[in-house]
Design a protein around this motif. Sequence first.
Motif, PDB file in Angstrom:
ATOM      1  N   SER A 131       7.354  -3.276   1.012  1.00 54.55           N
ATOM      2  CA  SER A 131       6.706  -2.842  -0.241  1.00 54.55           C
ATOM      3  C   SER A 131       6.607  -1.483  -1.183  1.00 54.55           C
ATOM      4  O   SER A 131       7.393  -1.941  -2.171  1.00 54.55           O
ATOM      5  N   GLN A 132       6.039  -0.895  -0.698  1.00 52.87           N
ATOM      6  CA  GLN A 132       6.478   0.562  -1.362  1.00 52.87           C
ATOM      7  C   GLN A 132       7.465   1.208  -1.369  1.00 52.87           C
ATOM      8  O   GLN A 132       8.110   1.541  -2.944  1.00 52.87           O
ATOM      9  N   TRP A 133       8.748   0.730  -0.526  1.00 56.06           N
ATOM     10  CA  TRP A 133      10.548   1.513  -0.807  1.00 56.06           C
ATOM     11  C   TRP A 133      11.529   0.064  -1.694  1.00 56.06           C
ATOM     12  O   TRP A 133      11.161   0.974  -2.463  1.00 56.06           O
ATOM     13  N   ARG A 160      10.146   1.411  -5.073  1.00 58.11           N
ATOM     14  CA  ARG A 160      10.660   2.237  -5.929  1.00 58.11           C
ATOM     15  C   ARG A 160      12.160   2.190  -6.212  1.00 58.11           C
ATOM     16  O   ARG A 160      12.860   2.232  -7.107  1.00 58.11           O
ATOM     17  N   ALA A 166       1.075  -4.729   1.109  1.00 60.64           N
ATOM     18  CA  ALA A 166       1.566  -3.706  -0.444  1.00 60.64           C
ATOM     19  C   ALA A 166       0.527  -4.495  -0.980  1.00 60.64           C
ATOM     20  O   ALA A 166       0.124  -3.150  -1.812  1.00 60.64           O
ATOM     21  N   VAL A 175      -1.792  -0.712   0.269  1.00 56.00           N
ATOM     22  CA  VAL A 175      -1.087   0.179  -0.794  1.00 56.00           C
ATOM     23  C   VAL A 175      -1.504   0.267  -1.917  1.00 56.00           C
ATOM     24  O   VAL A 175      -1.854   1.400  -2.663  1.00 56.00           O
ATOM     25  N   GLU A 176      -1.504  -0.303  -2.804  1.00 59.94           N
ATOM     26  CA  GLU A 176      -1.971  -0.517  -4.408  1.00 59.94           C
ATOM     27  C   GLU A 176      -3.723  -0.349  -4.737  1.00 59.94           C
ATOM     28  O   GLU A 176      -3.416  -0.111  -5.253  1.00 59.94           O
ATOM     29  N   ALA A 233      -3.535   3.153  -4.475  1.00 59.97           N
ATOM     30  CA  ALA A 233      -2.585   4.320  -5.343  1.00 59.97           C
ATOM     31  C   ALA A 233      -3.775   3.904  -6.444  1.00 59.97           C
ATOM     32  O   ALA A 233      -4.397   4.715  -6.982  1.00 59.97           O
ATOM     33  N   TRP A 266       3.977   7.103   3.079  1.00 61.31           N
ATOM     34  CA  TRP A 266       2.626   6.503   2.536  1.00 61.31           C
ATOM     35  C   TRP A 266       2.879   7.561   1.365  1.00 61.31           C
ATOM     36  O   TRP A 266       3.347   8.770   1.792  1.00 61.31           O
ATOM     37  N   HIS A 267       3.716   7.099   0.167  1.00 57.72           N
ATOM     38  CA  HIS A 267       2.960   8.007  -0.693  1.00 57.72           C
ATOM     39  C   HIS A 267       1.353   7.992  -1.174  1.00 57.72           C
ATOM     40  O   HIS A 267       1.774   7.278  -1.686  1.00 57.72           O
TER      41      HIS A 267
END
Length: 788
Positions: free
Chosen positions: A318-320, A323, A584, A587-588, A591, A608-609
């Motif tokens: 999801s994060q990849w 990007r 996802a 993670v959102e 963020a 993860w970032h």
Amino acid sequence: MPRRNHMPDLLESQPDSPAASADARPDPAHDTPRDTPHDGARDRTRDGARDGAQNAPQRVRVMLPLPFAGALDYRMPPAGTLHPGDIVTVPLGRRTETGVVWDTHLRLPPEFMPPPMPTVATGRLRAVSARLDLPPLPAALRQFIDWVAAYTLSPPGMVLAMALRANAMAAAPRPAAGWAVTDTLPPDLRLTPARHRVLEIARLGTPLSTTELANRAGVGASVVRGLVQAGCLREVALPTPPAFGMPDPTHAPPVLEGEQADVARALRNTVAEDRFSITLLEGVTGSGKTEIYMEAIAACLEKGLQALVLLPEIALSSQWTGRFARRFGTQPALWHSDLGTRLRRVTWRSVADGAARVVVGARSALFLPFARLGLIIVDEEHETSFKQEEGVTYNARDMAVVRARMDAAPIVLVSATPSLETLANVGAGRYRHLRLGARHGNASMPQVRTLDMRADPPERGLFLSPVLTGAIRDAIGRQEQAMLFLNRRGYAPLTLCRTCGHRMQCPNCTAWLVEHRARHILTCHHCGHNEQMPPACPSCNAEDSLTPIGPGVERITEEARATFPDARILVMASDTLHGPAATADAVERIARREIDLVIGTQIVAKGWHFPHLTVVGIVDADLGLGGGDLRAAERTVQLLHQVAGRAGRAEAAGHVLLQSYVPDHPVMEALVSGDFTSFMEQEAEQRRPGFWPPFGRLVALIVSADTPEAADMTARALGHAAPHLDGVQVLGPAPAPLAILRGRHRQRLLLRARRNIPVQPIMREWLSRVKPERGARVDVDIDPISFL
């Protein structure tokens, strides 16, 4: 046994062979199939083997996705000619199977060659039923399947099954139908205003579906159907929109400077060379490795080639993919087990015809039929989840190197904490090594320190040190985020009776049941057995006597909610995040700073970032060090270093606290000092004298049976028949650590050999001398990762 420059040594786990070198000229008789391009220009033909003739025109070999020892002989169909790679249907007994026309000669090194299949007289052959209208399997993929089968000692048909997915083989969906105006309208047509509007819109030139045409004309679908029945509209096939967007390598190139720019340029040059090579991209957490290897993907796209990116966990996608979309303006193709049947079919075909330019997927994506594969990326190459433990046992990282060689493509292995196997190949000069030593932008590496749990113990019945809870409280007070990591699912790993000492154990495995308090169940994480938490001890019937022992993430969450009652807490574990979409969303939320405290298992370590996360607490840093596993220390350093790397990835400084009862352990000292290189050098020196990987070769034999007697007898027979060769040692048999798994009794043997000895012929000869007892099975694991 004489040393050979043999094909297995192109793997990163083979540190002493020149065959793995991108610059070496390998011996084609042993290292590379003779018709596989490797150091020169890439052969861009659709299938280099399609111009080769069969041994006899009337005979054709067909590989079926079944556990046969090789391809079966059939007769060429009366009409048409078949070529290697064609997907066909053939009769097998009373049923019809789908298979692939296979090459007449296997292109394998001599020690890999399986025993020859018996030849069937031409007169007894049955004819191939039909050739399917599907893209053929490319020559490189067929060679890869043969190689994986020979290396892992697996039936080649079972390896083919991973490439020939049944739901990907379905016929292409019929194109959607639209409507256009016929050349001549019927003279007796009754033209109402509604019909007139439909015809006027239909005359504009672009065929439209029934629904679209009716919507644009502002009429019901029955009006359109009436015009069809009246002969005013004719059916035409609507153009099929592309399944995947075309990534644009110039869409949003990053601004790279200094070290990052140099490494990105080196990777682009590697892709431009258009030949097989292996590069390790090592960079500290937060150094921008993903953005940099995307520049290699951009270079691959500019050449009109396809790229494959392997991720260790689908949750990362999801994060990849976010990007990726920001960099290239569209989403990549995904390949994993959660894909629906239709999307899997569309993706398989798009890969085969080259329309899917970039594929990101799990380990099974290695077996996709790439038309023009120009680059492979293995992200987090050190991850043990790249090893498939069921069915065909293979390490996707290792096999990715083989696949890259078969396709004459460069491969990039990416990690902040590379595996010892990969580092050994770097040290031997076989892998190119690119390094990123600093974090991106103004971010600095986090400060790591240990908390001696003997000096700063938690309160009785709790698991978090006051020092750690204080650091988390301060971070939340600064409106920053914190994380607690414990690599243990559920509430407690063990439940026992305070009265009689009975321990709740799985009825199918030699394993304790894990309490999941949120669902009021006990579960086995090995076989999936579930049962309700009993109100009384099943042994002594004492009520309210069952007590949880030790913490899981649920128990840590319970403690955290009591300690930080106002904190917004999110749990990230496979039990709470069901699929990439849920991950996802989590993670959102992090963020968007909707979460103050993240509590998770190893899923939180996966790249993860989280820019606002500044404090990371490792609840039990000693957890992975027990059990006598060969790679225990290496894995623990890698995992905890990755977890620690989530902290301080932006301007605010990061702090990592390791709760440990052995703060002077080399693992803890390496994490505090950040000297990963010295730690891995020490690990290498400990393994080298005993010829343990990567300085020796291992093969595990796992004997399982319905009864302990059958398992014991088969294991003893294997022990008596064990090879006695110079440089080869057999350990065992002995009961496996999980002596019972899914109801089957298990014994293990381990063959250890020097690096220069090919183990496959030894294993074939050894296994041929033993017939397993009735109900017993012997599974072979080349290069084992798990020793359970």
